[in-house]
Design a protein around this motif. Structure first.
Motif, PDB file in Angstrom:
ATOM      1  N   THR A  66     -23.064 -28.514  12.430  1.00 53.75           N
ATOM      2  CA  THR A  66     -22.701 -28.615  11.130  1.00 53.75           C
ATOM      3  C   THR A  66     -22.647 -30.393  11.134  1.00 53.75           C
ATOM      4  N   ASP A  80     -11.470 -32.956   4.757  1.00 53.30           N
ATOM      5  CA  ASP A  80     -12.467 -32.112   4.130  1.00 53.30           C
ATOM      6  C   ASP A  80     -13.607 -31.780   5.152  1.00 53.30           C
ATOM      7  N   ASP A  83     -11.826 -29.086   7.588  1.00 54.32           N
ATOM      8  CA  ASP A  83     -11.614 -28.035   7.014  1.00 54.32           C
ATOM      9  C   ASP A  83     -12.716 -27.061   6.713  1.00 54.32           C
ATOM     10  N   SER A  84     -14.105 -27.808   6.538  1.00 55.35           N
ATOM     11  CA  SER A  84     -15.014 -27.030   6.312  1.00 55.35           C
ATOM     12  C   SER A  84     -15.916 -26.406   7.628  1.00 55.35           C
ATOM     13  N   GLU A  87     -14.038 -23.615   8.733  1.00 53.31           N
ATOM     14  CA  GLU A  87     -14.102 -22.390   7.724  1.00 53.31           C
ATOM     15  C   GLU A  87     -15.661 -21.746   8.102  1.00 53.31           C
TER      16      GLU A  87
END
Length: 261
Positions: A66, A80, A83-84, A87
């Protein structure tokens, strides 16, 4: 399939988050962690082409990746992304702070306060923002933090204050995390690169802050007789993040070829 070793991350749920993953050291960290079985979530600042190359190398190693363009001085943007990533990958087992600005060589007497503030923003606040964002996830996994700092914190090279001062504060942050979060199984360590002939070195030469003659002279003070590489640093980072270092926390491992002897 070869037997799993302590430095193999393939059995760990979640991913490694690396800030500054498109840089010389950051990219080496990403690719080595991926080769040892870890998924990777990394940030970059401006170099989209370099980030794409790192992402391709991670995927070629068989790991998921990612990528995010993130300003590490923006706490909310870092959170952000972290956390992404947690997940998407099912958690975070390692957080590596490898983002760093270009650091010109200046005497303290020649440093403008605004320039000093800019370097502290990226080095110190960037590292803190990663810790702040990743800590809940790393607690959950009983994982670890590794910060890339500088050998200059312990043997100060003249005109290197813009690196040594913020990195010294980052090492204090690492010790704080180690002392306070150990009860949750969290470890925190740092790697202090010495003289490097990769990464920022090339920009230092291009801007006239460092010359080949200066490199040769400095190399004469290194016990191993050569400057280090990004891969040298990446191996130390991966060791400290691995199970092989399961009882090591609050430490700085200088990768300096014996410069401080």
């Amino acid at each position: 399939m070869p037997p799993r070793t302590a430095s193999d991350f393939s059995g760990r749920p979640g991913t490694a988050v690396v800030t500054g993953g498109s840089g010389g050291i950051g990219s080496a960290v990403c690719t080595l962690l991926a080769s040892r079985g870890s998924d990777i979530a990394f940030t970059y600042g401006r170099n989209e082409a370099a980030a794409a190359e790192v992402a391709a190398a991670v995927e070629a190693a068989g790991s998921r990746v990612t990528v995010g363009q993130v300003d590490v001085t923006d706490a909310d943007a870092v959170k952000d992304f972290v956390d992404s990533a947690a997940e998407l990958h099912g958690g975070i087992h390692t957080a590596v702070s490898a983002a760093g600005p270009y650091v010109p060589m200046r005497y303290v007497s020649q440093i403008d306060p605004q320039l000093f503030r800019e370097k502290v923003d990226v080095d110190l606040f960037g590292a803190f923002h990663l810790v702040w964002a990743a800590l809940p996830h790393v607690r959950e996994s009983s994982g670890s933090f590794v910060a890339v700092t500088s050998m200059a914190v312990r043997r100060y090279p003249v005109k290197d204050s813009l690196s040594a001062i913020p990195k010294g504060a980052v090492e204090a942050l690492i010790r704080a995390i180690a002392a306070e979060e150990g009860r949750f199984g969290v470890r925190a360590n740092a790697v202090g690169p010495g003289l490097m002939a990769s990464g920022m070195y090339h920009e230092l030469v291009a801007r006239g802050d460092f010359t080949e003659e200066m490199l040769a002279d400095a190399s004469g003070n290194i016990a191993l007789g050569r400057p280090g590489t990004a891969d040298d640093v990446a191996r130390a980072v991966c060791f400290l993040a691995s199970d092989e270092a399961a009882y090591i926390t609050g430490k700085v491992l200088d990768v300096d070829g014996g410069y401080k002897i």
